[in-house]
Design a protein around this motif. Structure first.
Motif, PDB file in Angstrom:
ATOM      1  N   ASP A  81      36.445  56.219  49.455  1.00  0.00           N
ATOM      2  CA  ASP A  81      36.930  56.362  47.973  1.00  0.00           C
ATOM      3  C   ASP A  81      36.167  57.982  47.525  1.00  0.00           C
ATOM      4  O   ASP A  81      36.662  58.726  46.874  1.00  0.00           O
ATOM      5  N   TYR A  82      34.788  57.843  47.582  1.00  0.00           N
ATOM      6  CA  TYR A  82      33.891  58.793  47.696  1.00  0.00           C
ATOM      7  C   TYR A  82      33.261  59.685  48.294  1.00  0.00           C
ATOM      8  O   TYR A  82      32.532  60.587  48.156  1.00  0.00           O
ATOM      9  N   ARG A  83      34.222  59.748  49.244  1.00  0.00           N
ATOM     10  CA  ARG A  83      34.288  60.778  50.718  1.00  0.00           C
ATOM     11  C   ARG A  83      33.495  60.551  50.909  1.00  0.00           C
ATOM     12  O   ARG A  83      33.122  62.235  52.057  1.00  0.00           O
ATOM     13  N   PHE A  84      32.492  59.520  51.540  1.00  0.00           N
ATOM     14  CA  PHE A  84      31.412  59.637  52.154  1.00  0.00           C
ATOM     15  C   PHE A  84      32.264  59.380  53.468  1.00  0.00           C
ATOM     16  O   PHE A  84      31.456  60.442  54.839  1.00  0.00           O
ATOM     17  N   MET A  85      32.924  59.024  53.754  1.00  0.00           N
ATOM     18  CA  MET A  85      34.074  58.695  55.006  1.00  0.00           C
ATOM     19  C   MET A  85      35.061  59.094  54.854  1.00  0.00           C
ATOM     20  O   MET A  85      35.840  59.106  54.236  1.00  0.00           O
ATOM     21  N   ASN A  86      35.421  59.691  56.042  1.00  0.00           N
ATOM     22  CA  ASN A  86      37.570  59.631  56.137  1.00  0.00           C
ATOM     23  C   ASN A  86      37.911  58.786  56.891  1.00  0.00           C
ATOM     24  O   ASN A  86      36.862  58.417  58.052  1.00  0.00           O
ATOM     25  N   ARG A  87      38.821  58.172  56.745  1.00  0.00           N
ATOM     26  CA  ARG A  87      39.986  57.540  57.002  1.00  0.00           C
ATOM     27  C   ARG A  87      41.340  58.096  57.811  1.00  0.00           C
ATOM     28  O   ARG A  87      42.242  58.280  56.444  1.00  0.00           O
ATOM     29  N   SER A  88      41.186  57.707  59.005  1.00  0.00           N
ATOM     30  CA  SER A  88      43.044  58.017  59.310  1.00  0.00           C
ATOM     31  C   SER A  88      44.100  57.579  58.613  1.00  0.00           C
ATOM     32  O   SER A  88      43.960  57.070  57.705  1.00  0.00           O
ATOM     33  N   ASP A  89      45.113  57.965  58.626  1.00  0.00           N
ATOM     34  CA  ASP A  89      46.623  57.882  56.982  1.00  0.00           C
ATOM     35  C   ASP A  89      46.931  55.982  57.735  1.00  0.00           C
ATOM     36  O   ASP A  89      46.780  55.921  57.303  1.00  0.00           O
ATOM     37  N   ASP A  90      46.629  56.192  59.566  1.00  0.00           N
ATOM     38  CA  ASP A  90      47.102  54.780  60.172  1.00  0.00           C
ATOM     39  C   ASP A  90      46.113  54.116  59.978  1.00  0.00           C
ATOM     40  O   ASP A  90      45.774  52.169  59.538  1.00  0.00           O
ATOM     41  N   GLY A  91      44.489  54.094  59.232  1.00  0.00           N
ATOM     42  CA  GLY A  91      43.299  53.169  59.085  1.00  0.00           C
ATOM     43  C   GLY A  91      42.592  52.462  59.888  1.00  0.00           C
ATOM     44  O   GLY A  91      41.647  52.422  60.145  1.00  0.00           O
ATOM     45  N   LYS A  92      42.775  53.147  61.113  1.00  0.00           N
ATOM     46  CA  LYS A  92      42.401  53.373  62.631  1.00  0.00           C
ATOM     47  C   LYS A  92      41.210  53.324  62.908  1.00  0.00           C
ATOM     48  O   LYS A  92      39.929  53.635  64.057  1.00  0.00           O
ATOM     49  N   HIS A  93      41.381  55.055  62.340  1.00  0.00           N
ATOM     50  CA  HIS A  93      39.163  55.784  63.674  1.00  0.00           C
ATOM     51  C   HIS A  93      39.179  56.119  61.442  1.00  0.00           C
ATOM     52  O   HIS A  93      40.006  56.674  60.484  1.00  0.00           O
ATOM     53  N   TYR A  94      38.374  56.383  62.125  1.00  0.00           N
ATOM     54  CA  TYR A  94      36.981  57.142  60.631  1.00  0.00           C
ATOM     55  C   TYR A  94      36.161  58.295  61.712  1.00  0.00           C
ATOM     56  O   TYR A  94      35.508  57.655  62.411  1.00  0.00           O
ATOM     57  N   TRP A  95      35.434  59.214  60.109  1.00  0.00           N
ATOM     58  CA  TRP A  95      34.755  59.639  60.864  1.00  0.00           C
ATOM     59  C   TRP A  95      33.819  59.831  59.536  1.00  0.00           C
ATOM     60  O   TRP A  95      34.208  60.230  58.725  1.00  0.00           O
ATOM     61  N   ILE A  96      32.277  60.786  59.984  1.00  0.00           N
ATOM     62  CA  ILE A  96      31.744  61.874  59.043  1.00  0.00           C
ATOM     63  C   ILE A  96      32.062  63.253  59.394  1.00  0.00           C
ATOM     64  O   ILE A  96      31.321  63.463  60.989  1.00  0.00           O
ATOM     65  N   GLU A  97      32.070  64.106  58.352  1.00  0.00           N
ATOM     66  CA  GLU A  97      32.697  65.555  58.719  1.00  0.00           C
ATOM     67  C   GLU A  97      30.877  65.962  58.548  1.00  0.00           C
ATOM     68  O   GLU A  97      30.513  66.340  59.033  1.00  0.00           O
ATOM     69  N   ASP A  98      30.338  66.028  57.611  1.00  0.00           N
ATOM     70  CA  ASP A  98      29.143  66.116  57.654  1.00  0.00           C
ATOM     71  C   ASP A  98      28.634  65.230  56.272  1.00  0.00           C
ATOM     72  O   ASP A  98      29.492  64.671  55.599  1.00  0.00           O
ATOM     73  N   ARG A  99      26.894  65.766  56.239  1.00  0.00           N
ATOM     74  CA  ARG A  99      26.945  64.920  54.988  1.00  0.00           C
ATOM     75  C   ARG A  99      25.603  65.791  53.365  1.00  0.00           C
ATOM     76  O   ARG A  99      24.784  65.855  52.786  1.00  0.00           O
ATOM     77  N   THR A 100      26.662  67.477  53.932  1.00  0.00           N
ATOM     78  CA  THR A 100      25.896  68.049  52.366  1.00  0.00           C
ATOM     79  C   THR A 100      26.205  67.813  51.689  1.00  0.00           C
ATOM     80  O   THR A 100      25.164  67.731  50.183  1.00  0.00           O
ATOM     81  N   HIS A 101      27.218  67.026  51.129  1.00  0.00           N
ATOM     82  CA  HIS A 101      27.379  66.654  49.768  1.00  0.00           C
ATOM     83  C   HIS A 101      26.728  64.872  49.444  1.00  0.00           C
ATOM     84  O   HIS A 101      26.022  65.078  48.241  1.00  0.00           O
ATOM     85  N   ALA A 102      25.963  64.044  50.360  1.00  0.00           N
ATOM     86  CA  ALA A 102      25.026  63.119  50.192  1.00  0.00           C
ATOM     87  C   ALA A 102      23.835  63.838  49.631  1.00  0.00           C
ATOM     88  O   ALA A 102      22.507  62.649  48.972  1.00  0.00           O
TER      89      ALA A 102
END
Length: 104
Positions: A81-102
């Motif tokens: 929800d807070y975009r630390f992590m992304n999820r595919s539309d089907d909910g099967k895959h997750y990834w972190i693009e970068d940590r700059t906002h963190a």
């Protein structure tokens, strides 16, 4: 983004992390805080456990988060929800693009 709405000082970050990770940052999270700002600080720390640009399946995410906090689904939802992590539309895959906002 929440990080832009709140100013988080180093002293505040250390205090929150110390209060919620009583056994240290490599240990479990005692409680997932109810206050949004504290949750954001905790999420900034939790996301460091993941590799940027690596694709994870849900079980991998759950297994890693379960070592941090028993209610891994709540933490996972916050990270998404807070975009630390992304999820595919089907909910099967997750990834972190970068940590700059963190780091804000």
């Amino acid at each position: 983004m929440l990080g832009e709405r709140f100013t988080i000082t180093d002293v505040e970050r250390e205090k929150v992390l110390g209060n919620y990770f009583k056994l240290g940052l490599q240990g479990p999270l005692d409680v997932f805080p109810s206050k949004e700002k504290r949750r954001y600080i905790i999420a900034q720390e939790i996301i460091k456990h993941f590799v940027v640009d690596k694709t994870y399946v849900e079980k991998e995410i759950n297994d890693l988060l379960a070592t941090i906090y028993p209610d891994f689904a709540t933490v996972r939802r916050f990270l998404i929800d807070y975009r630390f992590m992304n999820r595919s539309d089907d909910g099967k895959h997750y990834w972190i693009e970068d940590r700059t906002h963190a780091n804000t």
